[in-house]
Design a protein around this motif. Structure first.
Motif, PDB file in Angstrom:
ATOM      1  N   UNK A  87       0.790  -1.225   0.000  1.00 28.99           N
ATOM      2  CA  UNK A  87       0.000   0.000   0.000  1.00 28.99           C
ATOM      3  C   UNK A  87       0.820   1.272   0.000  1.00 28.99           C
ATOM      4  N   UNK A  88       2.158   1.148  -0.063  1.00 29.83           N
ATOM      5  CA  UNK A  88       3.005   2.345  -0.133  1.00 29.83           C
ATOM      6  C   UNK A  88       3.494   2.523  -1.565  1.00 29.83           C
ATOM      7  N   UNK A  89       3.364   3.732  -2.058  1.00 30.29           N
ATOM      8  CA  UNK A  89       3.861   4.088  -3.376  1.00 30.29           C
ATOM      9  C   UNK A  89       5.172   4.850  -3.203  1.00 30.29           C
ATOM     10  N   UNK A  90       6.215   4.378  -3.857  1.00 31.81           N
ATOM     11  CA  UNK A  90       7.517   5.040  -3.838  1.00 31.81           C
ATOM     12  C   UNK A  90       7.674   5.849  -5.113  1.00 31.81           C
ATOM     13  N   UNK A  91       8.138   7.087  -4.957  1.00 32.89           N
ATOM     14  CA  UNK A  91       8.361   7.959  -6.104  1.00 32.89           C
ATOM     15  C   UNK A  91       9.809   8.445  -6.083  1.00 32.89           C
ATOM     16  N   UNK A 132       8.443   4.968 -10.372  1.00 33.18           N
ATOM     17  CA  UNK A 132       7.502   4.723  -9.285  1.00 33.18           C
ATOM     18  C   UNK A 132       7.273   3.223  -9.156  1.00 33.18           C
ATOM     19  N   UNK A 133       7.072   2.777  -7.882  1.00 37.77           N
ATOM     20  CA  UNK A 133       6.848   1.361  -7.630  1.00 37.77           C
ATOM     21  C   UNK A 133       6.176   1.193  -6.278  1.00 37.77           C
ATOM     22  N   UNK A 134       5.519   0.055  -6.098  1.00 39.47           N
ATOM     23  CA  UNK A 134       4.868  -0.253  -4.830  1.00 39.47           C
ATOM     24  C   UNK A 134       5.873  -0.844  -3.860  1.00 39.47           C
ATOM     25  N   UNK A 135       5.680  -0.570  -2.595  1.00 41.92           N
ATOM     26  CA  UNK A 135       6.485  -1.189  -1.566  1.00 41.92           C
ATOM     27  C   UNK A 135       7.092  -0.196  -0.683  1.00 41.92           C
TER      28      UNK A 135
END
Length: 67
Positions: A50-54, A64-67
């Motif tokens: 549920x965390x989006x990395x930018x 961008x990716x999840x985790x």
């Protein structure tokens, strides 16, 4: 759609956006949290559903990716 439901294709669809727009879209898509990473910034490698990395350079999302 929740952050975990938004995984995969949606997590990767923020490249090229200004950071303000990317954050706005992430909220709309239900991401629980958004982590903004500047060039050279040290990050932890734990996975958080549920965390989006930018990854951002000069105010623009490069990756961008999840985790």
């Amino acid at each position: 759609m929740t952050g975990s439901d938004a995984a995969g294709e949606d997590a990767e669809g923020y490249a090229g956006l200004r950071i303000e727009r990317a954050r706005e879209l992430a909220r709309r898509h239900g991401w629980a949290s958004v982590r903004v990473l500047e060039p050279g910034q040290l990050i932890t490698m734990e996975y958080r559903e549920g965390r989006l990395n930018l990854a951002v350079r000069d105010g623009v999302v490069e990756r961008s990716w999840e985790g």
